[in-house]
Design an enzyme around this catalytic site. Structure first.
Site, mmCIF file in Angstrom:
data_model
loop_
_atom_site.group_PDB
_atom_site.id
_atom_site.type_symbol
_atom_site.label_atom_id
_atom_site.label_comp_id
_atom_site.label_asym_id
_atom_site.label_seq_id
_atom_site.Cartn_x
_atom_site.Cartn_y
_atom_site.Cartn_z
ATOM 1 N N GLY A 14 0.826 -1.203 0.000
ATOM 2 C CA GLY A 14 0.000 0.000 0.000
ATOM 3 C C GLY A 14 0.858 1.250 0.000
ATOM 4 O O GLY A 14 1.775 1.383 0.822
ATOM 5 N N GLU A 173 -17.700 18.357 3.388
ATOM 6 C CA GLU A 173 -16.789 19.009 2.447
ATOM 7 C C GLU A 173 -17.301 18.852 1.013
ATOM 8 O O GLU A 173 -17.240 19.791 0.217
ATOM 9 C CB GLU A 173 -15.377 18.422 2.598
ATOM 10 C CG GLU A 173 -14.777 18.788 3.953
ATOM 11 C CD GLU A 173 -13.313 18.384 4.115
ATOM 12 O OE1 GLU A 173 -12.934 17.336 3.556
ATOM 13 O OE2 GLU A 173 -12.574 19.104 4.800
HETATM 14 C C1 FAD Z 1 -12.743 12.001 0.950
HETATM 15 C C2 FAD Z 1 -11.830 11.793 2.138
HETATM 16 C C3 FAD Z 1 -11.428 12.894 2.914
HETATM 17 C C4 FAD Z 1 -10.561 12.717 3.993
HETATM 18 N N1 FAD Z 1 -10.157 13.810 4.723
HETATM 19 C C5 FAD Z 1 -9.245 13.649 5.707
HETATM 20 C C6 FAD Z 1 -8.722 14.781 6.418
HETATM 21 O O1 FAD Z 1 -9.112 15.938 6.162
HETATM 22 N N2 FAD Z 1 -7.776 14.574 7.377
HETATM 23 C C7 FAD Z 1 -7.314 13.320 7.663
HETATM 24 O O2 FAD Z 1 -6.436 13.173 8.527
HETATM 25 N N3 FAD Z 1 -7.784 12.227 7.027
HETATM 26 C C8 FAD Z 1 -8.736 12.364 6.055
HETATM 27 N N4 FAD Z 1 -9.210 11.271 5.388
HETATM 28 C C9 FAD Z 1 -8.759 9.920 5.797
HETATM 29 C C10 FAD Z 1 -7.403 9.586 5.225
HETATM 30 O O3 FAD Z 1 -7.331 9.933 3.868
HETATM 31 C C11 FAD Z 1 -7.163 8.089 5.437
HETATM 32 O O4 FAD Z 1 -7.272 7.834 6.813
HETATM 33 C C12 FAD Z 1 -5.782 7.684 4.958
HETATM 34 O O5 FAD Z 1 -5.685 7.852 3.566
HETATM 35 C C13 FAD Z 1 -5.487 6.237 5.330
HETATM 36 O O6 FAD Z 1 -4.224 5.917 4.877
HETATM 37 P P1 FAD Z 1 -3.858 4.389 4.590
HETATM 38 O O7 FAD Z 1 -2.438 4.386 4.150
HETATM 39 O O8 FAD Z 1 -4.267 3.545 5.706
HETATM 40 O O9 FAD Z 1 -4.822 3.979 3.383
HETATM 41 P P2 FAD Z 1 -4.898 4.543 1.915
HETATM 42 O O10 FAD Z 1 -4.459 5.960 1.854
HETATM 43 O O11 FAD Z 1 -6.260 4.207 1.442
HETATM 44 O O12 FAD Z 1 -3.840 3.674 1.115
HETATM 45 C C14 FAD Z 1 -4.053 2.319 0.825
HETATM 46 C C15 FAD Z 1 -3.310 1.989 -0.437
HETATM 47 O O13 FAD Z 1 -3.405 0.604 -0.669
HETATM 48 C C16 FAD Z 1 -3.592 0.364 -2.058
HETATM 49 N N5 FAD Z 1 -4.259 -0.929 -2.219
HETATM 50 C C17 FAD Z 1 -5.466 -1.293 -1.734
HETATM 51 N N6 FAD Z 1 -5.727 -2.571 -2.050
HETATM 52 C C18 FAD Z 1 -4.676 -3.033 -2.756
HETATM 53 C C19 FAD Z 1 -4.352 -4.275 -3.345
HETATM 54 N N7 FAD Z 1 -5.174 -5.340 -3.277
HETATM 55 N N8 FAD Z 1 -3.184 -4.390 -4.005
HETATM 56 C C20 FAD Z 1 -2.338 -3.330 -4.081
HETATM 57 N N9 FAD Z 1 -2.579 -2.133 -3.523
HETATM 58 C C21 FAD Z 1 -3.743 -1.984 -2.868
HETATM 59 C C22 FAD Z 1 -4.435 1.544 -2.523
HETATM 60 O O14 FAD Z 1 -4.276 1.766 -3.906
HETATM 61 C C23 FAD Z 1 -3.891 2.689 -1.658
HETATM 62 O O15 FAD Z 1 -2.891 3.424 -2.322
HETATM 63 C C24 FAD Z 1 -10.090 11.418 4.313
HETATM 64 C C25 FAD Z 1 -10.495 10.320 3.541
HETATM 65 C C26 FAD Z 1 -11.355 10.499 2.468
HETATM 66 C C27 FAD Z 1 -11.768 9.305 1.643
#
Ligand code: FAD
Length: 422
Positions: A14, A173
């Site tokens: 990820g 938002e």
């Molecule tokens: C619209 C929106 C607004 C938000 N606003 C805020 C904010 O203002 N402030 C804040 O702190 N947080 C905010 N968030 C939350 C924040 O974006 C998430 O908590 C954060 O992105 C989580 O990070 P992560 O690395 O866990 O997951 P992600 O950022 O989702 O990353 C997961 C990665 O895994 C990859 N992946 C998934 N499945 C597979 C697979 N099977 N094979 C290969 N790759 C895969 C995806 O492509 C992705 O790049 C918001 C979220 C959204 C959706």
């Protein structure tokens, strides 16, 4: 274990906030790092709604992953779909590339929208979780307005109405951004359409918007949205979604072809193959140092994880700031293990929560409960999000787009490009 390597091999699954936060901080850990994501870019999710409403272009919110590791000699980036994780064999399988083995594994595969079994929602609603979601929604909105321009009977059928489900930050938002697009841009583009022919309705099941904020902020958000022409409906639940209408549980029907879904998350479905007992939202429970119970070589970070706040059974929220700090901590834990030292528990430093409603209107609340509203909060929101964008280039693009849109209400991205062959 991988053979032929001089250093331990860390696979990071990820390239979101959690994965990038981990990999970047492994630079001096004496390990080889392989980061794999299904996309070749990192997505800055907090600004997806700005792509969907033409305020930012895609390249300001999606950044090439390879770019982020150019000066990280021992890091390799691959795009690939993870299909299986074998904890016993220390092996990860992919859809179209050879399996890889690891010494350490970091699972940062994020979450996805869940539709709570609402009839028709998976087929017809527009989630806003990936860059593809945002681009799809943007094209849909632009194409719907153009279709209504060609055939005005669509306007009477409610085609220009937007419904948004979820009164959390994503819904609020998105509603604010849709209102700016509709009331400042489309009002000039399509002068024959009146505001009551293009309604924006925000629906929240609970009694109030932004339930995680204090009451003064909740009241301000509702007022700011209403002033911008958004109809806020609380205590209402979606019962059924069809291509041209949405039915609330109360029986009320709203004609719309655009239902934005900002209502719920479930962890990446791959975690079901791990064979561990999952927590609410299918999140993977972690040990205090973010490792998986019984697997000190495996770390789980970000939206996919269930890490409790020290001294309570409350889980940390699914936020970018949590994912980024957890990634950093997982990297330090791996470095400690490589150096033969004990790991430490993760402590999240909560710097507060923010949401923006529109130009000059935002809300912020610090960990201590202090609140900010209006223009000051909006400027603070802009500064924080600019600082978080991955590179200087992304920041420059965002500044140009925000500044231009702020002065002119202009959104040059509102074109639909057809890619089917003539
Ligand atoms: C619209 C929106 C607004 C938000 N606003 C805020 C904010 O203002 N402030 C804040 O702190 N947080 C905010 N968030 C939350 C924040 O974006 C998430 O908590 C954060 O992105 C989580 O990070 P992560 O690395 O866990 O997951 P992600 O950022 O989702 O990353 C997961 C990665 O895994 C990859 N992946 C998934 N499945 C597979 C697979 N099977 N094979 C290969 N790759 C895969 C995806 O492509 C992705 O790049 C918001 C979220 C959204 C959706």
């Amino acid at each position: 274990m991988d053979t032929g390597r001089q250093q331990p091999h860390v696979i990071v699954l990820g390239g979101g906030f959690g994965g990038v936060g981990t990999a970047v901080n492994l630079r001096d850990a004496g390990v080889d790092v392989t980061l794999v994501d299904r996309n070749d870019y990192h997505t800055f999710q907090p600004l997806l709604y700005q792509v969907a409403t033409d305020l930012l272009e895609t390249s300001a919110v999606g950044h090439p992953l390879r770019d982020l590791f150019r000066d990280h000699a021992r890091a390799t980036v691959h795009s690939g779909e993870v299909t299986d994780i074998d904890l016993d064999a220390h092996q990860v399988s992919f859809a179209a590339r050879a399996p890889m083995t690891y010494d350490y594994l970091v699972i940062a595969l994020g979450a996805q929208a869940t539709f709570f079994g609402v009839e028709g929602a998976a087929e017809h609603a527009f989630p806003l979780y990936t860059l593809a979601d945002a681009v799809r929604l943007r094209s849909h909105i632009v194409e719907t307005w153009e279709a209504a321009d060609r055939d005005p009977s669509l306007i009477d059928d409610g085609a220009l109405n937007i419904a948004i489900v979820g009164g959390g930050p994503t819904g609020v938002e998105s509603a604010g951004a849709a209102a700016e697009l509709y009331r400042h841009v489309f009002v000039e583009d399509y002068p024959d359409v009146t505001p009551d022919q293009a309604r924006i309705v925000l629906l929240e099941a609970g009694p109030d918007l932004l339930s995680m904020f204090r009451s003064d902020i909740r009241a301000y958000a509702r007022r700011a949205l209403t002033d911008r022409g958004v109809e806020v409906r609380t205590g209402e639940v979606v019962a059924k979604v069809e291509p041209t209408q949405v039915t609330w549980k109360s029986g009320e029907i709203i004609r719309t072809r655009t239902l934005i879904w900002g209502a719920g998350l479930v962890a990446n479905p791959l975690v079901k193959t791990l064979g561990v007992d999952l927590q609410r939202g299918d999140r993977v429970p972690t040990e205090p140092d973010l490792s998986l119970a019984g697997h000190p070589e495996v770390f789980v970070v970000g939206d996919v994880s269930w890490t409790t706040v020290e001294g309570s059974d409350r889980a940390l929220p699914q936020l970018g700031s949590v994912a980024l700090q957890a990634g950093e901590h997982a990297a330090h834990s791996i470095a400690k293990q490589v150096a033969g030292q004990p790991t430490e528990p993760f402590r999240y430093h909560d710097k507060g929560t923010m949401a923006t409603i529109g130009r000059g209107a935002a809300v912020a609340q610090t960990h201590g409960g202090r609140t900010l509203k209006g223009r000051t909060a909006w400027l603070a929101w802009g500064a924080v999000h600019l600082a978080l964008l991955s590179t200087g280039e992304d920041r420059a693009k965002a500044v140009v787009d925000w500044t231009w849109a702020g002065f002119s209400h202009e959104r040059s991205g509102r074109i639909s490009v057809r890619t089917d062959k003539p």
